[in-house]
Design an enzyme around this catalytic site. Sequence first.
Site, PDB file in Angstrom:
ATOM      1  N   LYS A   1       0.831  -1.213   0.000  1.00 31.12           N
ATOM      2  CA  LYS A   1       0.000   0.000   0.000  1.00 31.12           C
ATOM      3  C   LYS A   1       0.866   1.264   0.000  1.00 31.12           C
ATOM      4  O   LYS A   1       0.645   2.172  -0.795  1.00 31.12           O
ATOM      5  CB  LYS A   1      -0.934   0.019   1.239  1.00 31.12           C
ATOM      6  CG  LYS A   1      -1.899  -1.169   1.280  1.00 31.12           C
ATOM      7  CD  LYS A   1      -2.869  -1.086   2.457  1.00 31.12           C
ATOM      8  CE  LYS A   1      -2.216  -1.150   3.827  1.00 31.12           C
ATOM      9  NZ  LYS A   1      -1.524  -2.418   4.131  1.00 31.12           N
TER      10      LYS A   1
ATOM     11  N   ARG B   1      12.181  -6.480   5.714  1.00 33.87           N
ATOM     12  CA  ARG B   1      12.172  -5.038   5.950  1.00 33.87           C
ATOM     13  C   ARG B   1      12.663  -4.664   7.357  1.00 33.87           C
ATOM     14  O   ARG B   1      13.340  -3.665   7.536  1.00 33.87           O
ATOM     15  CB  ARG B   1      10.754  -4.497   5.742  1.00 33.87           C
ATOM     16  CG  ARG B   1      10.672  -2.990   5.912  1.00 33.87           C
ATOM     17  CD  ARG B   1       9.312  -2.463   5.570  1.00 33.87           C
ATOM     18  NE  ARG B   1       8.293  -2.995   6.475  1.00 33.87           N
ATOM     19  CZ  ARG B   1       7.025  -2.623   6.441  1.00 33.87           C
ATOM     20  NH1 ARG B   1       6.618  -1.760   5.526  1.00 33.87           N
ATOM     21  NH2 ARG B   1       6.156  -3.119   7.295  1.00 33.87           N
TER      22      ARG B   1
ATOM     23  N   ARG C   1      10.931  -3.539  10.228  1.00 35.36           N
ATOM     24  CA  ARG C   1      10.341  -2.448  11.009  1.00 35.36           C
ATOM     25  C   ARG C   1      10.042  -3.011  12.402  1.00 35.36           C
ATOM     26  O   ARG C   1      10.033  -4.234  12.584  1.00 35.36           O
ATOM     27  CB  ARG C   1       9.040  -1.995  10.307  1.00 35.36           C
ATOM     28  CG  ARG C   1       8.583  -0.608  10.676  1.00 35.36           C
ATOM     29  CD  ARG C   1       7.484  -0.112   9.755  1.00 35.36           C
ATOM     30  NE  ARG C   1       6.195  -0.750   9.998  1.00 35.36           N
ATOM     31  CZ  ARG C   1       5.129  -0.594   9.233  1.00 35.36           C
ATOM     32  NH1 ARG C   1       5.192   0.171   8.150  1.00 35.36           N
ATOM     33  NH2 ARG C   1       3.995  -1.209   9.507  1.00 35.36           N
TER      34      ARG C   1
ATOM     35  N   ARG D   1      -0.773  -9.591  12.820  1.00 40.17           N
ATOM     36  CA  ARG D   1      -1.322  -8.548  11.935  1.00 40.17           C
ATOM     37  C   ARG D   1      -2.160  -9.182  10.816  1.00 40.17           C
ATOM     38  O   ARG D   1      -3.202  -8.644  10.431  1.00 40.17           O
ATOM     39  CB  ARG D   1      -0.186  -7.701  11.350  1.00 40.17           C
ATOM     40  CG  ARG D   1       0.413  -6.736  12.384  1.00 40.17           C
ATOM     41  CD  ARG D   1       1.814  -6.274  11.999  1.00 40.17           C
ATOM     42  NE  ARG D   1       1.878  -5.486  10.800  1.00 40.17           N
ATOM     43  CZ  ARG D   1       2.991  -5.297  10.083  1.00 40.17           C
ATOM     44  NH1 ARG D   1       4.139  -5.853  10.488  1.00 40.17           N
ATOM     45  NH2 ARG D   1       2.970  -4.557   9.006  1.00 40.17           N
TER      46      ARG D   1
END
Length: 185
Positions: free
Chosen positions: A13, A127, A129, A140
């Site tokens: 997104k 990634r 994060r 999630r």
Amino acid sequence: MQVVLLGAPGSGKGTQAENIVKEFGLTHISTGDLLRAEVAAGTALGKKAKVIMESGGLVSDDIILGMIEDRLAQADTNQGFLLDGFPRTVPQAEGLDALLAKLNRSLNSVLLLDVDYNEIMQRLLARKRADDTEDTIRKRLQVYESQTAPLIDYYKGQNKLTAVAGVGDVDAISGRIFAALKAAS
Ligand code: AP5
């Protein structure tokens, strides 16, 4: 043009939002970015949100709708906007409809980025994060299934939903999104 970008965590997104806002001259509104700014600034809201975000849960609908109401009151949204990561629950979608009706506006399109969960797990683990640990990503994705995926039917019911395959070359995905948005406007 007033658009919602819907998709699981890691579906791209944020990546696609950058290209879409450039192509159509829209204002990008990401509730994840707004919350991370609160966390970075160390506000009371940020402190509360940090714990929830790192556990993979959702910040309460009231807080999120209040943030969106404030953001949509700003003048840069008059040129059109792209909502990224919002709405994420049916009450948020209903709240958005009510808020837009009050402003005499409505959504043109809802784009769903379609990416399978194996690909998502690989992307997010690469990634790193704060909320990209394997356990948090699983949580999630569960939260997405139970709370956000029902929005697919919600927006199908309003004839606003277009699904776009979200795997492969980033610019090729953008091209499919641009075509879908042009067809819908
Ligand atoms: P948020 O920031 O919205 O995170 P998210 O939905 O989990 O999405 P991500 O940012 O992880 O992924 P993305 O879909 O934007 O993909 P990206 O482009 O980054 O929310 C974070 C948290 O805030 C939530 O968990 C919740 O706690 C809270 N929150 C936010 N909004 C809320 C709301 N409305 N209500 C309640 N709580 C809320 O891409 C991911 C990775 O993949 C990147 O590394 C990217 O480089 C890579 N990638 C992108 N496209 C491709 C491609 N085509 N091929 C290969 N790799 C790709």
